[in-house]
Design an enzyme around this catalytic site. Structure first.
Site, PDB file in Angstrom:
ATOM      1  N   ASP A  12       0.833  -1.209   0.000  1.00  0.00           N
ATOM      2  CA  ASP A  12       0.000   0.000   0.000  1.00  0.00           C
ATOM      3  C   ASP A  12       0.866   1.256   0.000  1.00  0.00           C
ATOM      4  OD1 ASP A  12      -2.313   1.449   0.018  1.00  0.00           O
ATOM      5  OD2 ASP A  12      -2.690   1.218   2.161  1.00  0.00           O
ATOM      6  N   ASN A  60     -10.429  -2.730  -6.551  1.00  0.00           N
ATOM      7  CA  ASN A  60      -9.647  -1.726  -7.297  1.00  0.00           C
ATOM      8  C   ASN A  60     -10.304  -1.318  -8.622  1.00  0.00           C
ATOM      9  OD1 ASN A  60      -6.401  -2.983  -6.194  1.00  0.00           O
ATOM     10  ND2 ASN A  60      -7.597  -1.280  -5.388  1.00  0.00           N
TER      11      ASN A  60
END
Ligand code: FPP
Length: 228
Positions: A12, A60
């Site tokens: 991340d 996503n």
């Protein structure tokens, strides 16, 4: 040092890292892709058997189309740059997640890389692509049902049908960027994993920090719900 057999990573912070450098988000993803190579090699050197990386989640798809398109180009960038080195190191590429929904070019590149590395018997580099932990469990349950004659389902049934069935359990899960979330990653497989949250963005997560995370893992006492 106790080396985890299976390490999983939520990579991340690419976007935030890029912002910090006044660069577009795509730059963060590109440097993050180079970092996949660095961490994979370090993991291999340490003796990790399976390294699973969360490259694209089922969530996503909610990102802007430009960013999705860019993310979908990264497997090809990675493979073009590093396939030779993966072959030299006997590393095998595999995937989890529903890759059939990926753009055809991305899919072809990944399939070719899986074929090319398919008989390597060293570390397995598992790319989680269009992966979601809940759908992984649902998929496993459906497999069991399809096999027929089901009146009840056991934990073993799920473990034997889940995407990671051929790998050891996840020993260590690392998440960069100091968000304390699992974000629909390996929900079933993380039951007894040691979790390490790291205070840097993924492009900054270098070999030294990876080693520090493994050392942290090695210092923990794992009890699996029992007593020592
Ligand atoms: C999270 O950062 C990262 C991603 C959604 C993509 C991760 C992908 C890679 C590092 C490259 C993939 C490599 C291969 C080999 C396929 P973010 O964009 O959510 O960052 P932010 O939270 O700072 O916005």
């Amino acid at each position: 040092m106790v080396i985890p057999q299976h390490v999983a990573i939520i990579m991340d912070g690419n976007g935030r890292w890029a912002k910090k450098q006044n660069k577009p988000r795509s730059y963060g993803h590109l440097i993050g892709t180079d970092n996949v190579r660095n961490i994979a090699i370090k993991a291999d050197e340490l003796g990790v058997k399976v390294l699973t990386l969360y490259a694209f989640s089922t969530e996503n798809w909610k990102r802007p189309k430009d960013e999705i398109d860019y993310l979908m180009s990264l497997p090809a960038v990675f493979i073009d740059k590093f396939l030779k080195e993966l072959m030299e190191r006997n590393i095998r590429i595999e995937t989890i997640g529903d890759i059939s929904a990926l753009p055809v070019n991305t899919l072809n590149v990944i399939r070719r890389a899986m074929e090319k590395t398919g008989s390597n018997d060293g570390m397995v580099l598992v790319l989680a692509l269009n992966y979601g932990g809940r759908s992984d469990i649902v998929q496993a349950v459906n497999e069991v049902i399809k096999a027929g004659n089901v009146t009840s389902i056991s934990e073993q049934d799920i473990s034997e049908n889940i995407s990671t069935r051929n790998y050891p359990d996840v020993d260590l899960m690392i998440r960069t960027s100091l968000d304390y979330r699992i974000s629909n990653f390996l929900l079933w497989q993380l039951s007894y994993s040691e979790l390490v949250f790291v205070d840097c963005y993924w492009p900054e997560f270098d070999e030294k920090r990876f080693l520090a995370a493994v050392e942290e893992y090695s210092s923990r006492q794992r009890r699996f719900g029992g007593l020592l």
